[in-house]
Enzyme design. Structure first.
Site, PDB file in Angstrom:
ATOM      1  N   TYR A 182       2.105  22.766  38.736  1.00 33.48           N
ATOM      2  CA  TYR A 182       2.752  22.852  37.431  1.00 33.48           C
ATOM      3  C   TYR A 182       1.903  23.669  36.458  1.00 33.48           C
ATOM      4  O   TYR A 182       0.698  23.849  36.651  1.00 33.48           O
ATOM      5  CB  TYR A 182       2.977  21.460  36.838  1.00 33.48           C
ATOM      6  CG  TYR A 182       1.686  20.766  36.463  1.00 33.48           C
ATOM      7  CD1 TYR A 182       1.160  20.890  35.180  1.00 33.48           C
ATOM      8  CD2 TYR A 182       0.983  19.995  37.389  1.00 33.48           C
ATOM      9  CE1 TYR A 182      -0.035  20.275  34.837  1.00 33.48           C
ATOM     10  CE2 TYR A 182      -0.210  19.381  37.055  1.00 33.48           C
ATOM     11  CZ  TYR A 182      -0.711  19.520  35.779  1.00 33.48           C
ATOM     12  OH  TYR A 182      -1.899  18.927  35.436  1.00 33.48           O
ATOM     13  N   ASP A 193      -2.551  23.065  30.174  1.00 37.00           N
ATOM     14  CA  ASP A 193      -2.924  22.468  31.456  1.00 37.00           C
ATOM     15  C   ASP A 193      -2.180  23.191  32.566  1.00 37.00           C
ATOM     16  O   ASP A 193      -1.030  23.612  32.384  1.00 37.00           O
ATOM     17  CB  ASP A 193      -2.569  20.974  31.477  1.00 37.00           C
ATOM     18  CG  ASP A 193      -3.188  20.250  32.661  1.00 37.00           C
ATOM     19  OD1 ASP A 193      -4.094  20.819  33.305  1.00 37.00           O
ATOM     20  OD2 ASP A 193      -2.761  19.120  32.948  1.00 37.00           O
ATOM     21  N   TYR A 236       4.111  12.919  24.382  1.00 34.45           N
ATOM     22  CA  TYR A 236       3.016  12.095  23.847  1.00 34.45           C
ATOM     23  C   TYR A 236       3.297  11.562  22.446  1.00 34.45           C
ATOM     24  O   TYR A 236       2.421  10.957  21.824  1.00 34.45           O
ATOM     25  CB  TYR A 236       1.710  12.900  23.848  1.00 34.45           C
ATOM     26  CG  TYR A 236       1.254  13.246  25.242  1.00 34.45           C
ATOM     27  CD1 TYR A 236       0.605  12.314  26.036  1.00 34.45           C
ATOM     28  CD2 TYR A 236       1.502  14.506  25.783  1.00 34.45           C
ATOM     29  CE1 TYR A 236       0.201  12.622  27.326  1.00 34.45           C
ATOM     30  CE2 TYR A 236       1.115  14.830  27.068  1.00 34.45           C
ATOM     31  CZ  TYR A 236       0.460  13.882  27.836  1.00 34.45           C
ATOM     32  OH  TYR A 236       0.074  14.194  29.112  1.00 34.45           O
ATOM     33  N   PHE A 252       7.128  22.576  30.688  1.00 36.06           N
ATOM     34  CA  PHE A 252       6.461  22.517  31.991  1.00 36.06           C
ATOM     35  C   PHE A 252       7.288  23.266  33.027  1.00 36.06           C
ATOM     36  O   PHE A 252       8.498  23.069  33.130  1.00 36.06           O
ATOM     37  CB  PHE A 252       6.319  21.069  32.472  1.00 36.06           C
ATOM     38  CG  PHE A 252       5.236  20.292  31.794  1.00 36.06           C
ATOM     39  CD1 PHE A 252       3.923  20.387  32.225  1.00 36.06           C
ATOM     40  CD2 PHE A 252       5.527  19.455  30.732  1.00 36.06           C
ATOM     41  CE1 PHE A 252       2.917  19.654  31.604  1.00 36.06           C
ATOM     42  CE2 PHE A 252       4.545  18.721  30.105  1.00 36.06           C
ATOM     43  CZ  PHE A 252       3.225  18.827  30.545  1.00 36.06           C
TER      44      PHE A 252
END
Length: 291
Positions: A182, A193, A236, A252
């Site tokens: 990912y 990330d 989040y 993502f």
């Protein structure tokens, strides 16, 4: 008292010397200077260093320089946060305290530092609140526009996704462990990330990640690649996490590589993977035995 300014300068310099060096190492290298200019600077440094008469002088100077570096970084941060601290008054207080001529007694110094710490905290909190509100507005605007694209589908929860490539594999359930590649970005394109960048797939249980992942990956057959647009409430929420600001909408791109079935425990507490074929075979054996 929890304030970086409450530490003595010498203690602060010794404790944070390594951290300062690391922070300076992270800064991008300056453009190479012409050879003549670089050589001239080297001569200046050599001349400055030659003024020290002993190793003790060098060490004493280094304590002051380390403390100065530490304070300079703190002053730059507080200025970025909207509070400017007078260098002149800071140096004056430092020198007068060294000469035991400080204008304030210890108790008053502590009170002043507590007041500064409170002022800095209020500034940070106000900025964090403003940033979170801006992220909320930007995220809503982005999602409202994004869902208009024909290739984007929206679920009942508000999760948006599009199929990048499809496959005929099985789909996971929330109790499964999945293996994925990912890349995660903010809506402005900032990457926060990526297992792809690390060169190693990630593996985790679907019911132990953010809600947008838990829901989204259950839509994916093994071997497929999807792109998810996750509202802040499925990510989040109001909590800032690492490079992710509070109230962030996340994007993502995920490739589902494999599924590992959830483990179950038998009557003796031993873990084993759930196998439907084995269950059917055992059921057939029981039926034949009863006959």
């Amino acid at each position: 008292m929890k304030t970086k300014f409450a530490l003595s300068l010498i203690a602060a310099s010794l404790l944070t010397l390594t951290a300062c060096n690391k922070e300076q190492a992270k800064q991008p290298a300056a453009d190479a200077k012409p050879a003549a200019e670089a050589k001239a600077e080297e001569k200046k440094v050599d001349a400055a260093q030659s003024a020290f008469k002993s190793e003790e002088d060098k060490q004493a100077y280094s304590i002051g320089a380390s403390a100065g570096n530490h304070l300079r970084l703190n002053l730059e941060r507080t200025k970025e946060e909207g509070t400017e601290i007078s260098k002149e008054m800071l140096v004056k207080g430092f020198i007068e305290a060294l000469d035991n001529k400080a204008a304030f007694k210890d108790e008053e110094i502590r009170k002043n530092l507590m007041a500064l710490d409170q002022r800095l905290r209020e500034k940070r909190d106000a900025k964090a609140k403003k940033d979170a509100e801006e992220q909320l507005t930007k995220g809503k605007t982005f999602l409202d526009e994004n869902k208009k694209r024909k290739e984007v589908k929206t679920t009942e929860s508000g999760l948006q996704y599009e199929v990048v490539s499809t496959a005929e594999g099985k789909k996971p359930v929330s109790s499964d462990t999945v293996k994925v590649h990912y890349t995660g970005t903010l809506i402005d394109g900032t990457e926060f990330d990526s297992s792809v960048s690390r060169g190693e797939p990630a593996k985790f249980r679907l019911d132990r990640v953010i809600k947008g992942w838990t829901e989204g990956l259950q839509l994916m057959p093994v071997g497929s690649k999807f792109k998810f647009y996750i509202p802040h409430e499925l990510a989040y929420g109001e909590r800032a996490t690492g490079k992710i600001p509070a109230n962030s909408t996340l994007i993502f791109e995920v490739e589902l590589l494999a599924i590992e079935k959830a483990e179950q425990k038998d009557d003796h507490g031993h873990a084993h993977k759930h196998d439907k074929k084995a269950d059917l075979a055992n059921k057939d054996k029981k039926v034949k035995a009863s006959e």
